[in-house]
Design an enzyme around this catalytic site. Structure first.
Site, mmCIF file in Angstrom:
data_model
loop_
_atom_site.group_PDB
_atom_site.id
_atom_site.type_symbol
_atom_site.label_atom_id
_atom_site.label_comp_id
_atom_site.label_asym_id
_atom_site.label_seq_id
_atom_site.Cartn_x
_atom_site.Cartn_y
_atom_site.Cartn_z
ATOM 1 N N GLU A 1 -5.544 -4.665 18.270
ATOM 2 C CA GLU A 1 -6.396 -4.003 19.262
ATOM 3 C C GLU A 1 -5.778 -2.708 19.777
ATOM 4 O OE1 GLU A 1 -9.392 -4.708 19.609
ATOM 5 O OE2 GLU A 1 -9.408 -6.686 18.674
ATOM 6 N N HIS B 1 -20.261 -12.601 15.803
ATOM 7 C CA HIS B 1 -20.470 -11.276 15.232
ATOM 8 C C HIS B 1 -21.862 -11.111 14.634
ATOM 9 C CE1 HIS B 1 -16.135 -11.540 15.550
ATOM 10 N NE2 HIS B 1 -16.032 -10.245 15.333
#
Length: 562
Positions: A351, A476
């Site tokens: 990230e 997702h």
């Protein structure tokens, strides 16, 4: 909201008369510059407000925060629905008169953004409302097992550590119950997205997503076919290793192995089958401090991002992880739910890879170009750093192990990384092909489609008689649609960048064990060649400028398959 085109019409006409512009290029470029100026004045403050609201909703899980996020997302998206604005951009684009390179690229980016939103505002509002409501259901869902509410982290812990098949099955099935909560809504959303795509002249939403992302659907499918062929036999061999290990560990036969035995809700991550226990190296570590220290060593300061981020679990908070650039001006944040283990070490490095990409984009670029060259190029940076968590050279450089331990675990850590890569590659095949087929025909038996693909590409067995919307348990599919192929493209680019940096910056032929620790030249290279250019170039042009060749699967194959 009055269109930008109408606001500008009088001013543009007057300025063109005064300037006596007869040159078509000059005229079109002036019109485009004026349009962009007004567009930026509208979008910049609203994007900041909308993204901040999304962030706040992710942290709180409160209905009122999600409602505000929905309202602002709709307001932001509504800017791009203007027919007059799109007509102006289309006129300028079709004139072919814009010659300035930076202006031409802004035109391409804005034209695409407006094209994808040339839909009825009622449909747009309906889509956003449905997306927000579905995401809220995912965020607030907790698996209930034997009277206990379990977070995703809790479920993952059970799947990784338990040796009791009944407990594993209960945890796996408890998580899958989210599918029944959201499946009907997701199918309705898929049909709405298709309706929107078809109203814009596209075959379906999946095809539209790729084409508007400057990707040819046929080329992507050919690439996935190539990668399937490339990885199938290697994965089959690894899968047999996995099954042999897990069967012995669980004291069952290989034929009895079920999806809940693979130590992950989706078998998208590699089970721990090798002697090295990656979690033990991180169980007493400060994951946040390790992340900051590593990026600092290569000249990429993330202290400001850390200060803006939210990294630990709390009630109602989104249980996943993401990075967000709030304002395209430096306010970059990361959401995580850190635990001191290998998975979260990987995730933090990943990230903050997104984070440094966003942070170091040239802020002198026009607002519309202060984004990564493509969504998968930022994934590549996240992945090249995420891989470090399993890299013994990185672990030694970070003080987690000594040279003796490094030599002991080196081969196994590479095998772990290789297994992770090939396991994920096969999972990405399932996701890509499922979404492609789902958008082509959302009325088909999606439950059967999901398991047929899982059996073919992941080589796992469907539980006998199971007919549940297990596909809908993957967030997702609902919230980040038609995106998963970019993860695999990102892995290809990560290997290509790893090869280039190792050979040309580090000056080594060891492409397996490079940490780049302490190499500020590496950070500078990435900043200059990948981050700073932002979106000013087409993604494959950026890759060629950075590595000397366009995107290729060759280095991925060399690193993990051959």
């Amino acid at each position: 909201m009055k269109s930008i085109a109408n606001l500008l019409l009088t001013a543009i006409t007057a300025s063109l008369i005064l300037a006596g512009c007869s040159n078509k290029t000059e005229k079109m470029e002036q019109e485009l510059k004026a349009f962009i100026t007004t567009w930026e004045q509208q979008v910049e403050p609203l994007q900041k407000e909308a993204y901040t609201a999304y962030w706040n909703a992710s942290l709180s899980g409160r209905d009122e925060d999600y409602a505000r996020s929905e309202q602002l997302q709709l307001q932001l998206s509504s800017i791009y629905t203007s027919k007059d604005d799109f007509a102006l951009l289309k006129k300028i684009k079709e004139s072919g008169a814009v010659q300035d390179t930076l202006l031409k690229r802004q035109l391409e980016v804005l034209y695409t953004a407006y094209l994808s939103n040339q839909i009825d505002t009622a449909l747009l509002a309906k889509r956003i409302k449905m997306e927000v409501e579905i995401e809220k259901k995912y965020s607030n869902f907790r698996a209930e097992v034997n009277g206990r509410q379990l977070s995703d982290n809790d479920v993952e812990d059970i799947l990784k550590t338990s040796l009791n098949s009944d407990e594993l099955k209960a945890a796996w099935e408890g998580h899958k119950k989210i599918g029944n909560v959201v499946a009907a809504d997701v199918i309705e959303l898929v049909k709405l997205r298709n309706e929107i795509a078809q109203s814009l002249g596209f075959k379906n939403y999946h095809a539209m997503s790729l084409e508007l992302g400057e990707q040819d659907p046929e080329e992507i499918s050919k690439l996935f076919d190539e990668l399937d062929e490339l990885t199938r036999d290697a994965f089959a061999g690894l899968k047999d290793e996995i099954d042999t290990f897990l069967a012995a560990r669980l004291k069952i036969t290989k034929e009895e192995l079920m999806p809940w035995h693979y130590q992950n809700r989706f078998f998208q991550e590699a089970p721990a089958i090798y002697s090295v226990d990656m979690d033990k190296y991180y169980k007493d570590q400060n994951i946040e401090a390790l992340t900051a220290g590593y990026y600092e060593s290569i000249g990429l300061d993330i202290s400001d991002i850390l200060n803006n981020s939210d990294l630990y679990e709390k009630p109602g908070k989104n249980q996943h992880a993401y990075c967000i650039d709030i304002d395209n001006a430096g306010d970059v944040r990361v959401l995580c739910n850190i635990k001191p283990n290998y998975s979260w070490m990987n995730t933090m490095l990943h990230e903050f890879g997104h984070g440094v990409y966003d942070k170091y984009i040239d802020r002198d670029l026009p607002f519309s170009l202060r984004n990564p060259a493509h969504t998968f190029t930022t994934e590549a940076i996240a992945m090249i750093f995420g891989r470090m968590a399993a890299n013994p050279a990185w672990m030694q450089d970070m003080g987690l192990i000594d040279s003796t331990e490094r030599a002991t675990i080196a081969e196994d850590t590479y095998r772990v990384l290789r297994l992770e890569q090939l396991t994920f590659s096969r999972w990405a095949q399932v996701m890509y092909r499922f979404e492609k087929a789902m958008y082509e025909n959302p009325d088909q038996d999606l439950n059967a489609l999901w398991w047929n693909l899982a059996e073919k590409y992941q080589m796992i067995r469907k539980p006998e008689g199971r007919n549940e919307p297990d596909w809908a348990s993957k967030i997702h599919i609902a919230t980040v649609p038609c995106y998963y192929h970019n993860y695999l493209l990102g892995e290809l680019l990560a290997s290509q960048l790893n090869h280039y940096i190792t050979a040309n910056i580090i000056g080594s032929d060891d492409f397996r064990y490079q940490s780049f620790y302490g190499s500020k030249e590496t950070g500078q290279y990435l900043t200059d060649k990948v981050f700073r250019p932002g979106a000013q170039w087409y993604w494959n042009d950026m890759i060629e400028k950075a590595t000397g060749e366009k995107l290729t699967a060759r280095y991925y194959a060399e690193q993990f398959v051959n």
